[in-house]
Design a protein around this motif. Structure first.
Motif, PDB file in Angstrom:
ATOM      1  N   VAL A   7       0.843  -1.188   0.000  1.00 37.58           N
ATOM      2  CA  VAL A   7       0.000   0.000   0.000  1.00 37.58           C
ATOM      3  C   VAL A   7       0.887   1.250   0.000  1.00 37.58           C
ATOM      4  CG1 VAL A   7      -1.855   1.263   1.157  1.00 37.58           C
ATOM      5  CG2 VAL A   7      -1.769  -1.235   1.311  1.00 37.58           C
ATOM      6  N   MET A   8       0.616   2.138  -0.919  1.00 39.35           N
ATOM      7  CA  MET A   8       1.323   3.418  -0.984  1.00 39.35           C
ATOM      8  C   MET A   8       0.427   4.505  -0.403  1.00 39.35           C
ATOM      9  SD  MET A   8       2.634   5.496  -4.374  1.00 39.35           S
ATOM     10  CE  MET A   8       4.109   4.504  -4.546  1.00 39.35           C
ATOM     11  N   GLY A   9       1.005   5.414   0.372  1.00 42.57           N
ATOM     12  CA  GLY A   9       0.262   6.521   0.944  1.00 42.57           C
ATOM     13  C   GLY A   9       0.809   7.849   0.453  1.00 42.57           C
ATOM     14  N   ILE A  10      -0.081   8.767   0.087  1.00 47.05           N
ATOM     15  CA  ILE A  10       0.308  10.094  -0.376  1.00 47.05           C
ATOM     16  C   ILE A  10      -0.291  11.138   0.559  1.00 47.05           C
ATOM     17  CG2 ILE A  10       0.149  11.779  -2.257  1.00 47.05           C
ATOM     18  CD1 ILE A  10      -0.024   9.454  -4.211  1.00 47.05           C
ATOM     19  N   GLU A  11       0.558  12.026   1.068  1.00 50.95           N
ATOM     20  CA  GLU A  11       0.147  13.057   2.029  1.00 50.95           C
ATOM     21  C   GLU A  11       0.569  14.432   1.516  1.00 50.95           C
ATOM     22  OE1 GLU A  11      -0.367  15.824   5.002  1.00 50.95           O
ATOM     23  OE2 GLU A  11      -1.386  13.903   4.752  1.00 50.95           O
ATOM     24  N   SER A  12      -0.419  15.354   1.432  1.00 57.03           N
ATOM     25  CA  SER A  12      -0.104  16.717   0.974  1.00 57.03           C
ATOM     26  C   SER A  12      -1.052  17.735   1.600  1.00 57.03           C
ATOM     27  CB  SER A  12      -0.195  16.804  -0.558  1.00 57.03           C
ATOM     28  OG  SER A  12      -1.539  16.665  -0.994  1.00 57.03           O
ATOM     29  N   SER A  13      -1.415  17.529   2.869  1.00 63.03           N
ATOM     30  CA  SER A  13      -2.436  18.389   3.476  1.00 63.03           C
ATOM     31  C   SER A  13      -1.920  19.769   3.875  1.00 63.03           C
ATOM     32  CB  SER A  13      -3.046  17.704   4.699  1.00 63.03           C
ATOM     33  OG  SER A  13      -2.073  17.551   5.716  1.00 63.03           O
ATOM     34  N   CYS A  14      -0.588  19.901   4.046  1.00 60.94           N
ATOM     35  CA  CYS A  14      -0.047  21.186   4.498  1.00 60.94           C
ATOM     36  C   CYS A  14       1.251  21.505   3.764  1.00 60.94           C
ATOM     37  CB  CYS A  14       0.136  21.177   6.017  1.00 60.94           C
ATOM     38  SG  CYS A  14       0.476  22.812   6.717  1.00 60.94           S
ATOM     39  N   ALA A  86      -3.430   4.877  -1.012  1.00 61.59           N
ATOM     40  CA  ALA A  86      -4.228   5.650  -0.057  1.00 61.59           C
ATOM     41  C   ALA A  86      -3.759   7.099  -0.140  1.00 61.59           C
ATOM     42  CB  ALA A  86      -4.051   5.118   1.359  1.00 61.59           C
ATOM     43  N   VAL A  87      -4.692   8.037  -0.036  1.00 62.31           N
ATOM     44  CA  VAL A  87      -4.329   9.448  -0.153  1.00 62.31           C
ATOM     45  C   VAL A  87      -5.109  10.271   0.856  1.00 62.31           C
ATOM     46  CG1 VAL A  87      -6.049   9.881  -1.978  1.00 62.31           C
ATOM     47  CG2 VAL A  87      -4.060  11.404  -1.761  1.00 62.31           C
ATOM     48  N   THR A  88      -4.468  11.285   1.409  1.00 63.96           N
ATOM     49  CA  THR A  88      -5.157  12.215   2.304  1.00 63.96           C
ATOM     50  C   THR A  88      -6.153  13.036   1.498  1.00 63.96           C
ATOM     51  OG1 THR A  88      -3.267  12.453   3.797  1.00 63.96           O
ATOM     52  CG2 THR A  88      -4.882  14.226   3.794  1.00 63.96           C
ATOM     53  N   ILE A  89      -7.422  12.951   1.900  1.00 58.18           N
ATOM     54  CA  ILE A  89      -8.448  13.736   1.216  1.00 58.18           C
ATOM     55  C   ILE A  89      -8.901  14.933   2.062  1.00 58.18           C
ATOM     56  CG2 ILE A  89     -10.482  12.496   2.042  1.00 58.18           C
ATOM     57  CD1 ILE A  89     -11.414  12.529  -0.937  1.00 58.18           C
ATOM     58  N   GLY A  90      -8.521  14.936   3.343  1.00 58.08           N
ATOM     59  CA  GLY A  90      -8.854  16.024   4.254  1.00 58.08           C
ATOM     60  C   GLY A  90      -8.608  15.564   5.672  1.00 58.08           C
ATOM     61  N   PRO A  91      -8.658  16.482   6.632  1.00 61.16           N
ATOM     62  CA  PRO A  91      -8.733  17.924   6.456  1.00 61.16           C
ATOM     63  C   PRO A  91      -7.365  18.505   6.086  1.00 61.16           C
ATOM     64  CG  PRO A  91      -8.611  17.380   8.786  1.00 61.16           C
ATOM     65  CD  PRO A  91      -8.684  16.074   8.058  1.00 61.16           C
ATOM     66  N   GLY A  92      -7.380  19.759   5.628  1.00 61.32           N
ATOM     67  CA  GLY A  92      -6.127  20.383   5.240  1.00 61.32           C
ATOM     68  C   GLY A  92      -6.364  21.587   4.350  1.00 61.32           C
ATOM     69  N   LEU A  93      -5.289  22.101   3.770  1.00 61.47           N
ATOM     70  CA  LEU A  93      -5.366  23.243   2.862  1.00 61.47           C
ATOM     71  C   LEU A  93      -5.947  22.783   1.523  1.00 61.47           C
ATOM     72  CD1 LEU A  93      -1.844  24.813   3.543  1.00 61.47           C
ATOM     73  CD2 LEU A  93      -4.031  25.459   4.580  1.00 61.47           C
ATOM     74  N   VAL A  99      -3.484  18.794  -4.981  1.00 64.32           N
ATOM     75  CA  VAL A  99      -2.298  18.288  -5.669  1.00 64.32           C
ATOM     76  C   VAL A  99      -2.097  16.805  -5.358  1.00 64.32           C
ATOM     77  CG1 VAL A  99       0.207  18.466  -5.898  1.00 64.32           C
ATOM     78  CG2 VAL A  99      -1.173  20.536  -5.683  1.00 64.32           C
ATOM     79  N   GLY A 100      -2.173  16.439  -4.072  1.00 60.41           N
ATOM     80  CA  GLY A 100      -1.962  15.052  -3.689  1.00 60.41           C
ATOM     81  C   GLY A 100      -3.041  14.128  -4.221  1.00 60.41           C
ATOM     82  N   VAL A 101      -4.297  14.571  -4.150  1.00 58.68           N
ATOM     83  CA  VAL A 101      -5.401  13.730  -4.616  1.00 58.68           C
ATOM     84  C   VAL A 101      -5.350  13.562  -6.138  1.00 58.68           C
ATOM     85  CG1 VAL A 101      -7.922  13.568  -4.803  1.00 58.68           C
ATOM     86  CG2 VAL A 101      -6.866  14.251  -2.652  1.00 58.68           C
ATOM     87  N   ALA A 102      -5.021  14.625  -6.857  1.00 59.06           N
ATOM     88  CA  ALA A 102      -4.899  14.519  -8.315  1.00 59.06           C
ATOM     89  C   ALA A 102      -3.798  13.537  -8.696  1.00 59.06           C
ATOM     90  CB  ALA A 102      -4.625  15.898  -8.922  1.00 59.06           C
ATOM     91  N   VAL A 118      -8.551   8.748   2.418  1.00 61.12           N
ATOM     92  CA  VAL A 118      -8.611   8.573   3.874  1.00 61.12           C
ATOM     93  C   VAL A 118      -8.407   9.891   4.622  1.00 61.12           C
ATOM     94  CG1 VAL A 118      -7.785   6.198   3.657  1.00 61.12           C
ATOM     95  CG2 VAL A 118      -6.148   8.034   4.118  1.00 61.12           C
ATOM     96  N   ASN A 119      -8.644   9.808   5.915  1.00 56.64           N
ATOM     97  CA  ASN A 119      -8.602  10.969   6.804  1.00 56.64           C
ATOM     98  C   ASN A 119      -7.188  11.198   7.338  1.00 56.64           C
ATOM     99  OD1 ASN A 119      -8.882  12.661   9.210  1.00 56.64           O
ATOM    100  ND2 ASN A 119     -11.074  12.280   9.058  1.00 56.64           N
ATOM    101  N   HIS A 120      -6.688  12.401   7.154  1.00 60.93           N
ATOM    102  CA  HIS A 120      -5.355  12.779   7.633  1.00 60.93           C
ATOM    103  C   HIS A 120      -5.191  12.527   9.134  1.00 60.93           C
ATOM    104  CE1 HIS A 120      -1.778  15.380   8.128  1.00 60.93           C
ATOM    105  NE2 HIS A 120      -2.399  15.880   9.168  1.00 60.93           N
ATOM    106  N   LEU A 121      -6.202  12.890   9.928  1.00 59.66           N
ATOM    107  CA  LEU A 121      -6.094  12.763  11.379  1.00 59.66           C
ATOM    108  C   LEU A 121      -6.057  11.303  11.811  1.00 59.66           C
ATOM    109  CD1 LEU A 121      -8.559  15.625  12.397  1.00 59.66           C
ATOM    110  CD2 LEU A 121      -6.066  15.710  12.225  1.00 59.66           C
ATOM    111  N   GLY A 122      -6.842  10.460  11.132  1.00 64.66           N
ATOM    112  CA  GLY A 122      -6.786   9.033  11.437  1.00 64.66           C
ATOM    113  C   GLY A 122      -5.412   8.450  11.170  1.00 64.66           C
TER     114      GLY A 122
END
Length: 350
Positions: A7-14, A86-93, A99-102, A118-122
């Motif tokens: 599983v790959m995870g992408i994070e770009s909320s901030c 898996a990608v952060t869809i929120g919360p965030g900027l 950018v991350g979701v695209a 998925v949820n950034h906070l989780g």
């Protein structure tokens, strides 16, 4: 043992572009999640000149860093493509999330693999399992520049219950604002932590917000504390006295750590939970960690804190949460899924 699911995870909320890769065995859903790659590109230096994160600058930095960070993660893991993303869809900027979701949608479509929004906070809660194994029912305290939450977690594959949050400034935001007031620059948390090491934490009686008998039991407030620090510094300057910088930093830091850990322990007692998990970038603060440990030891509560690198925003935490969401039987997200900058912590995935 069956073939592991990658599983790959992408994070770009901030302001961090994170790509993490983990392996999980579907035949042992309660078994460990293994870390394969953890690559992060931070734009914090670009924001330092402004004294805080500028959304437009963060979005541009994500655009420039996404592909190189992705390539480094794939090389570190020794794979050509993952089995799921898996990608952060929120919360965030909003712009940063986009950018991350695209990118995640593009990779999922090109590689023909399922996408999990998925949820950034989780993710900040889930990443602890990499170090400490399966997570029992727990109370989680998440503290960062944008978030301060007290959560009740029954299972990582199920909705998380929010017990309390900040009614004004997040704790990490208060650290940044006080650091700016003291001329310490950005980010403020590490600078205050270093300065406080030489100060007296009991030198100045700064207020403890929302700790009265009629206040919300699990909510937080740090705006009044920030104002109290400003008035103290202004008073010193008005009287022509030197500002005791180390004492101010230590006393401010103690006020934040005191309220955070007191309410976290209170929640553990109220819900008869014997495990407390800390997450978020501000939990790298030495006093928050040490006071939490002291109070957990006194109450017979197990404290779980990821190493500092995993506390800050990263792709590994998103990949780890994605693995747990998949293990819980959640269906993949559609490629039409939208970002959710104000996403509730009670939603694990879309």
């Amino acid at each position: 043992m069956s073939e592991p699911l990658i599983v790959m995870g992408i994070e770009s909320s901030c302001d961090e572009t994170g790509v993490g890769i983990v392996a999980w065995d579907p035949a042992a859903p309660d078994g460990p999640v293994r870390l394969l790659a953890d690559e992060v590109a931070s734009s914090v230096a670009e924001h330092a000149r402004y004294g805080g994160v500028v959304p437009e600058v963060a979005s541009r930095a994500h655009l420039e860093a996404m592909v190189p960070t992705m390539r480094r993660a794939l090389a570190a893991a020794g794979i050509e493509k993952p089995d799921a993303i898996a990608v952060t869809i929120g919360p965030g900027l909003a712009g940063a999330l986009l950018v991350g979701v695209a990118a995640a949608k593009a990779y999922a479509l090109a590689w023909d693999v399922p996408l999990y929004a998925v949820n950034h906070l989780g993710g900040h809660v889930a990443v602890d399992t990499l170090e400490h194994g399966p997570m029992p029912p727990c109370i989680a305290l998440l503290v960062s520049g944008g978030h301060t939450h007290l959560l009740r977690v029954s299972d990582l594959g199920e909705p998380i219950e929010e017990l309390g949050t900040t009614v004004d400034d997040a704790a990490g935001e208060a650290f940044d604002k006080v650091a700016r007031l003291l001329g310490l620059g950005y980010p403020g948390g590490p600078a205050i932590d270093r300065l406080a090491d030489g100060g007296d934490l009991a030198a100045i009686a700064f207020p403890r917000g929302m700790t009265g008998p009629r206040d919300a039991r699990y909510d937080f407030s740090f705006s009044g504390l920030k104002t109290a620090v400003a008035r103290y510094v202004e008073g010193c300057e008005r009287r022509g006295e030197p500002v005791p910088m180390a004492d101010v930093a230590a006393s401010f830091q103690e006020a934040v750590a005191d309220v955070l850990t007191m309410k976290a322990i209170r929640a553990c007692r109220d819900f008869d939970v014997s495990t407390l998990v800390l997450g978020g970038g501000a939990t790298a603060n030495s006093r928050i960690r040490s006071l939490a440990q002291e109070r957990c030891d006194a109450e017979g509560i197990t404290l779980r804190v990821p190493k500092p690198r995993l506390c800050t925003d990263n792709g590994v935490m998103i990949a780890t949460l994605g693995a747990h969401v998949i293990a819980g039987g959640a269906p993949p997200s559609p490629l039409t899924v939208a970002t959710d900058p104000g996403m509730s912590v009670q939603i694990s995935a879309y």
